[in-house]
Scaffold this motif. Sequence first.
Motif, PDB file in Angstrom:
ATOM      1  N   ILE A 495       0.862  -1.185   0.000  1.00 23.37           N
ATOM      2  CA  ILE A 495       0.000   0.000   0.000  1.00 23.37           C
ATOM      3  C   ILE A 495       0.896   1.232   0.000  1.00 23.37           C
ATOM      4  O   ILE A 495       1.738   1.387   0.898  1.00 23.37           O
ATOM      5  N   PRO A 496       0.735   2.100  -0.997  1.00 26.49           N
ATOM      6  CA  PRO A 496       1.583   3.297  -1.026  1.00 26.49           C
ATOM      7  C   PRO A 496       1.207   4.262   0.092  1.00 26.49           C
ATOM      8  O   PRO A 496       0.099   4.221   0.633  1.00 26.49           O
ATOM      9  N   GLY A 497       2.127   5.124   0.455  1.00 26.39           N
ATOM     10  CA  GLY A 497       1.876   6.079   1.530  1.00 26.39           C
ATOM     11  C   GLY A 497       1.221   7.354   1.035  1.00 26.39           C
ATOM     12  O   GLY A 497       1.201   7.639  -0.160  1.00 26.39           O
ATOM     13  N   ARG A 498       0.689   8.109   1.974  1.00 30.90           N
ATOM     14  CA  ARG A 498       0.101   9.392   1.640  1.00 30.90           C
ATOM     15  C   ARG A 498       1.034  10.505   2.109  1.00 30.90           C
ATOM     16  O   ARG A 498       0.610  11.581   2.474  1.00 30.90           O
ATOM     17  N   THR A 499       2.294  10.183   2.168  1.00 29.89           N
ATOM     18  CA  THR A 499       3.234  11.179   2.678  1.00 29.89           C
ATOM     19  C   THR A 499       3.560  12.197   1.600  1.00 29.89           C
ATOM     20  O   THR A 499       3.601  11.891   0.409  1.00 29.89           O
ATOM     21  N   PHE A 500       3.793  13.399   2.061  1.00 27.07           N
ATOM     22  CA  PHE A 500       4.298  14.443   1.176  1.00 27.07           C
ATOM     23  C   PHE A 500       5.800  14.233   1.011  1.00 27.07           C
ATOM     24  O   PHE A 500       6.434  13.522   1.794  1.00 27.07           O
ATOM     25  N   PRO A 501       6.379  14.818  -0.020  1.00 26.70           N
ATOM     26  CA  PRO A 501       7.825  14.635  -0.216  1.00 26.70           C
ATOM     27  C   PRO A 501       8.617  15.181   0.975  1.00 26.70           C
ATOM     28  O   PRO A 501       8.281  16.233   1.531  1.00 26.70           O
ATOM     29  N   VAL A 502       9.633  14.442   1.381  1.00 30.50           N
ATOM     30  CA  VAL A 502      10.503  14.841   2.488  1.00 30.50           C
ATOM     31  C   VAL A 502      11.905  15.043   1.939  1.00 30.50           C
ATOM     32  O   VAL A 502      12.492  14.132   1.345  1.00 30.50           O
ATOM     33  N   LYS A 503      12.434  16.219   2.144  1.00 26.27           N
ATOM     34  CA  LYS A 503      13.785  16.529   1.706  1.00 26.27           C
ATOM     35  C   LYS A 503      14.767  16.147   2.808  1.00 26.27           C
ATOM     36  O   LYS A 503      14.582  16.525   3.967  1.00 26.27           O
ATOM     37  N   THR A 504      15.764  15.392   2.455  1.00 26.85           N
ATOM     38  CA  THR A 504      16.767  14.958   3.430  1.00 26.85           C
ATOM     39  C   THR A 504      18.030  15.776   3.268  1.00 26.85           C
ATOM     40  O   THR A 504      18.599  15.845   2.166  1.00 26.85           O
ATOM     41  N   LEU A 505      18.468  16.387   4.347  1.00 25.51           N
ATOM     42  CA  LEU A 505      19.737  17.098   4.382  1.00 25.51           C
ATOM     43  C   LEU A 505      20.721  16.288   5.214  1.00 25.51           C
ATOM     44  O   LEU A 505      20.495  16.060   6.403  1.00 25.51           O
ATOM     45  N   TRP A 506      21.802  15.832   4.582  1.00 22.70           N
ATOM     46  CA  TRP A 506      22.811  15.065   5.299  1.00 22.70           C
ATOM     47  C   TRP A 506      23.732  16.021   6.044  1.00 22.70           C
ATOM     48  O   TRP A 506      23.635  17.255   5.889  1.00 22.70           O
ATOM     49  N   LEU A 507      24.622  15.484   6.838  1.00 21.56           N
ATOM     50  CA  LEU A 507      25.397  16.298   7.770  1.00 21.56           C
ATOM     51  C   LEU A 507      26.160  17.433   7.100  1.00 21.56           C
ATOM     52  O   LEU A 507      26.139  18.573   7.580  1.00 21.56           O
ATOM     53  N   ASP A 508      26.827  17.163   5.999  1.00 19.67           N
ATOM     54  CA  ASP A 508      27.620  18.220   5.366  1.00 19.67           C
ATOM     55  C   ASP A 508      26.735  19.377   4.895  1.00 19.67           C
ATOM     56  O   ASP A 508      27.119  20.547   4.981  1.00 19.67           O
ATOM     57  N   GLU A 509      25.516  19.058   4.440  1.00 23.08           N
ATOM     58  CA  GLU A 509      24.581  20.111   4.025  1.00 23.08           C
ATOM     59  C   GLU A 509      24.068  20.903   5.224  1.00 23.08           C
ATOM     60  O   GLU A 509      23.878  22.120   5.150  1.00 23.08           O
ATOM     61  N   VAL A 510      23.831  20.189   6.330  1.00 22.52           N
ATOM     62  CA  VAL A 510      23.364  20.871   7.538  1.00 22.52           C
ATOM     63  C   VAL A 510      24.436  21.818   8.053  1.00 22.52           C
ATOM     64  O   VAL A 510      24.153  22.966   8.452  1.00 22.52           O
ATOM     65  N   GLU A 511      25.688  21.370   8.049  1.00 19.44           N
ATOM     66  CA  GLU A 511      26.787  22.218   8.522  1.00 19.44           C
ATOM     67  C   GLU A 511      26.920  23.477   7.667  1.00 19.44           C
ATOM     68  O   GLU A 511      27.157  24.575   8.185  1.00 19.44           O
ATOM     69  N   ASN A 512      26.751  23.349   6.349  1.00 23.01           N
ATOM     70  CA  ASN A 512      26.822  24.518   5.468  1.00 23.01           C
ATOM     71  C   ASN A 512      25.644  25.460   5.710  1.00 23.01           C
ATOM     72  O   ASN A 512      25.794  26.689   5.651  1.00 23.01           O
ATOM     73  N   ARG A 690      12.139   7.293  10.308  1.00 23.89           N
ATOM     74  CA  ARG A 690      12.197   8.558  11.031  1.00 23.89           C
ATOM     75  C   ARG A 690      11.953   9.739  10.079  1.00 23.89           C
ATOM     76  O   ARG A 690      11.205  10.670  10.403  1.00 23.89           O
ATOM     77  N   ALA A 691      12.598   9.688   8.936  1.00 24.41           N
ATOM     78  CA  ALA A 691      12.417  10.770   7.973  1.00 24.41           C
ATOM     79  C   ALA A 691      10.956  10.878   7.539  1.00 24.41           C
ATOM     80  O   ALA A 691      10.428  11.985   7.353  1.00 24.41           O
ATOM     81  N   GLY A 692      10.293   9.742   7.405  1.00 23.23           N
ATOM     82  CA  GLY A 692       8.904   9.725   6.956  1.00 23.23           C
ATOM     83  C   GLY A 692       7.951  10.412   7.905  1.00 23.23           C
ATOM     84  O   GLY A 692       6.845  10.809   7.512  1.00 23.23           O
ATOM     85  N   ARG A 693       8.344  10.572   9.162  1.00 25.24           N
ATOM     86  CA  ARG A 693       7.487  11.254  10.127  1.00 25.24           C
ATOM     87  C   ARG A 693       7.282  12.731   9.775  1.00 25.24           C
ATOM     88  O   ARG A 693       6.365  13.367  10.279  1.00 25.24           O
ATOM     89  N   ALA A 694       8.163  13.282   8.917  1.00 22.26           N
ATOM     90  CA  ALA A 694       8.100  14.714   8.620  1.00 22.26           C
ATOM     91  C   ALA A 694       7.123  15.040   7.497  1.00 22.26           C
ATOM     92  O   ALA A 694       6.822  16.218   7.283  1.00 22.26           O
ATOM     93  N   ARG A 698       2.279  17.948   5.230  1.00 17.55           N
ATOM     94  CA  ARG A 698       2.754  18.854   4.196  1.00 17.55           C
ATOM     95  C   ARG A 698       4.192  18.458   3.878  1.00 17.55           C
ATOM     96  O   ARG A 698       4.804  17.659   4.592  1.00 17.55           O
ATOM     97  N   PRO A 699       4.766  18.983   2.795  1.00 22.26           N
ATOM     98  CA  PRO A 699       6.170  18.662   2.511  1.00 22.26           C
ATOM     99  C   PRO A 699       7.044  18.970   3.722  1.00 22.26           C
ATOM    100  O   PRO A 699       6.890  20.004   4.376  1.00 22.26           O
ATOM    101  N   GLY A 700       7.929  18.023   4.006  1.00 14.93           N
ATOM    102  CA  GLY A 700       8.744  18.167   5.206  1.00 14.93           C
ATOM    103  C   GLY A 700      10.220  18.116   4.901  1.00 14.93           C
ATOM    104  O   GLY A 700      10.655  17.990   3.747  1.00 14.93           O
TER     105      GLY A 700
END
Length: 1141
Positions: A495-512, A690-694, A698-700
């Motif tokens: 069953i597909p999810g009804r989640t909105f797209p979640v953008k993932t920022l990895w550590l190097d992106e977060v630091e920048n 965990r990422a899917g919780r966002a 709405r887009p998270g």
Amino acid sequence: MSAIKGGGRATISSKIEDEIISLLYDVRDRNNPLLSKEVVSDPDAPTNSFNDLSDHDKKKERKRFLKKLLKCHNQLQLSNRLNRRAIDGEATISTPSSVISPSASTPAVQTHEQNKGKVRIDIVEAIFKKEDTKKKTKKSSKSSSSSKPSRKKSWIDGSTRKTIVLPRSTSVKDLLKQCKAKLNMKKPTRVFFVDGNSKLEMDLIHDLSGLQDGDVVYATSDAKKKKDAPEGGNNKQEQSTDDKSEAVVVQEDPLVAVKKAYRNRTRNIRSTKHIPSNERLLPFQSFLQKLEPLSEPRTKLPAAAYREEILSSLDKSRVLIVCGATGCGKSTQVPQFILEGMKAMDSNEINIIVTQPRRVAATSLAKRVADERNQPYPGKNGSEIGYNVRLDKAVCKDTKLVFCTVGVLLRMMIATPKPDEKDNAVPLLNVSHVIIDEVHERDLTTDFALTILRPLLAINNRISVILMSATASSSLFMNFFRNRKVGIEPIVLDIPGRTFPVKTLWLDEVENLISSQLDGWSNEDGQRAIVHSHDKVGMSSRAKDRIDNDFVAKILKHIAQKQWDEDLHKSRDDKKESGAILIFLPGKGEIEALQRTLVKDPQLGNKSKCSIIHLHSSLSPSQQWRAFQAVKYGTVKIVLSTNVAETSITIPDISVVIDTGRVKEVRYNPSTRIKELVTVWTSQASGRQRAGRAGRVRPGICYKLYSEDFSQRMMLAQTSPEIVRTPLEDIVLQVCLLEEHKSTRGASPMMFLSNAPEPPPEINLKESCDHLLEIGALTHTPLEESIDTYRLTSLGYHLSHLPMDAKVGKVLIVGCILQCLEPALTIAAVLSSSKSCWLSFIPGVDRSSKKAREVQETLVRRGFGGELLGKGSVKGDLIAAIAAYNEWIISCQPSESPSNADRARHQFANDHALNHKALNEIKGLRSQFKNALETAGLLHSRNESNLNADDALLTSCCLVAGLYPNIATLARPSRERRIRFGFLISKNGDSCRASSSSFQNERIRNASESGKDAYAVYHGKHLSLGVSKGDERRKQDPFLSDVNFVSRFAILLFGGNIEVKKNYLVVDDWLKFKVADDKEEMSLEKVSDKGQVNAILISELRKELDTVFIKHIVQGQAKSGGELKDCKRVIDTVRSLLTSG
């Protein structure tokens, strides 16, 4: 084990000695003090009590009784040495400790070891003298019946002596053949051995395993000589010593009475609902047109489009695997679809069980489903929805759909059959569907439930099983449940999810993004995922560095500032539908540490601008519910959570997730019995969850505090099953109980759990079985050499029904028997509670831990077991907890209303640095445990169960009985050996400290250099974290939790198997006590060591105590006034002995 050598002295006074003699004299056979009067059943035996005798007769009888006791004891020891056999530990009084103490399997193990190798012995013919009965005189007749029997041999040595070497396993029959050949004897009929010290003769019966090199064995052609008439004038022939060691059978199968009692009690407490026939349910396909329409909010969920397909799949297969992406609605909708399908066919047999891995998930889902269906609150009359979790049950006669924890389902599957059912009655016959949600978490109880459900499907034709998860490997469970013999081919539905797209920022992106670097981060942190050496199951690598809370605070300020800017144009009276921030942290300690950092910030610490909420399993349901409540515009909601928010529960307004990548796991070393709660890197599957919780509303966005490369290289694909890394005692007990319902031949936990989705390591299972043998819950009943099988003892049968750890259950059972139930209930609740009842500060008054400890110490000193109470002082963390709980309970007036009483107790808790919430949880657990004991039939009346409720000494005995072999001895400081501080030495020789929160910590560290030997019991052994920032690493030191000092007599009477060796008492071959009295003179003629007699007296008192335990455990409680009187007398004697030492 001999890590602790020498246990000091165990001195008993003449007064205590007389009390024990008086007890044994009255309850034992006068001619054989090793046997009880009940066993001998001699109508001619004298019935007068020891205390009824005159002083002259007391002195005479005392002397005669002790000499007889010593003689019988020596005979029994010699018999045990020469003719040791593997006997059923629960069948005989000679080994009663198998029911309650840890010696159940000792004889079998020793026999196996003794049969190895060879032995060198001398064999000699014994030629018996012929007796001329005509020449007997009155004098010789008198001398034969005197109290000084002749030591003169009635036989002479033959002329031939031969030295032979034989295997220890050589049978007596084969030895007789050797004697016939080597000694030129006509027809030897028996062989015997003569003890060099006592001069006692003992026939060999089985083999040579009890002999030592150089021993002399005599062979004779004469039949065995009849024993002389026993001393004391009784003409009845004495039983042979061999018979004595196995004479007293409690009953053929001790479990028969216990099982019968359980069945009779279920007659009144079990539901009387109709049990349907074991036939397949009607197919849903014919009733799909009658399904009720879905409400508008439900139609928006992706799962809604799959309702008919789910029901049709259950027609085709009784196992359905639903792989539903996060947000699809599977947890709330699939159970409702099945409920609606059953109602469409007008079924009266609707009983749907939905399991969740956590209490908060089960209760919140039940409330949400009831709300969706416009039903009353779960459990209220008329509501079809209910829940059943620990300490909270909400079901009624109308309930058709129950959300519960997996443990509740396990209890249903292993429940004791009803009085009208057979032992092999089909489990869950009244359940139509079992839904296991979040099956990917692979916790211990879920894996065990799956192991039971698979064979259950073959005998229960009605039930269907639905497995649900967002990240589980469907192929693993398809292969596990596939059974072509009974026509089961699992169906997988995505069953597909009804989640909105979640953008993932990895550590190097977060630091920048925030222009800052994460402190201490290394892309090579930890080792690559560890592979378990026994079963090749992957184990997550440890996270060495601490979480950089300042870095997390910077991320939060960046996110919060954006939200504050957006909220400027919104009404502060309106509630926000999104924007909440969820931070995944490994544990409660990390949650509190991050909050301390956040509240220091002027903006993040401003309650009008930020609402910081905790979410973890140790919170109450009302506290957990705060995380689901929306905040108003202008306020940023920050939820600090453990992995409890990773699955099952959905916080609707979450749109930002910060994933630290860490989780707490319990690791267990079976060889050292050390538990570690370690922080490890989570799995890739958990990271996606965990990422899917966002993206629920709405887009998270998800901020990862680790790099993408690290995730791919260092993290496991799936979380390792809990069954491969935790103790398995509770599971082993449940396996044995399940098999006991089917057969009395015993169970093989290894074979049973080899059918688990991923079997546990064999070494873990073996260690768990050995531990249960030690506490007397199992007996070893091997059917084949290659298969270890075990059977529950009467104690184990009770423990398997109690909803707690086996050690904790044993504390309760012994508390019932010693009539100190109230303190035992508190101990059990404290050990089972999720949080400590002690605070490290005084709320609202003083943050100093030193001041808090001073207030707590004062409370303990004047409370239960304290020196100021004057009823027997005992030093211990659990004794202190009893004192705190008792004072907290009585801090309000009995006539006060519940709300006023709670306020008074809350204030008392704050004043004394106590955790009010934890004490309330302990109160609830006590009530639950008391109900369980009543169900098990182990309680006397309320008054009788608490006759010794204020006795700290007897309460400490409950601790020894339950926590043994967790015994440690105090090693004092020594300037000579350059030891600055005291410490504890555990059984395996580890040098340990008490935990930093222990009341005994300073006492142990600052112990004086001289003093008596001191012993302590403890609940668990753990390793310190041993981590620090950077590459440096502190040593991991073992420390002990819940340390309690106890009397050496408590260890001798309630600990392991004790053995008399001359004037020593040895506990399980590792703790040795020299027994002495407080006077120099001897009261026995020709007894060279008074200490040996006192050691025997303590040993025999232990057997009387074990007999009381056996009766109580097998029968439930004493049945007659006489038994109650004897029980009280034994306990009073034990109490006197404890007071003396």
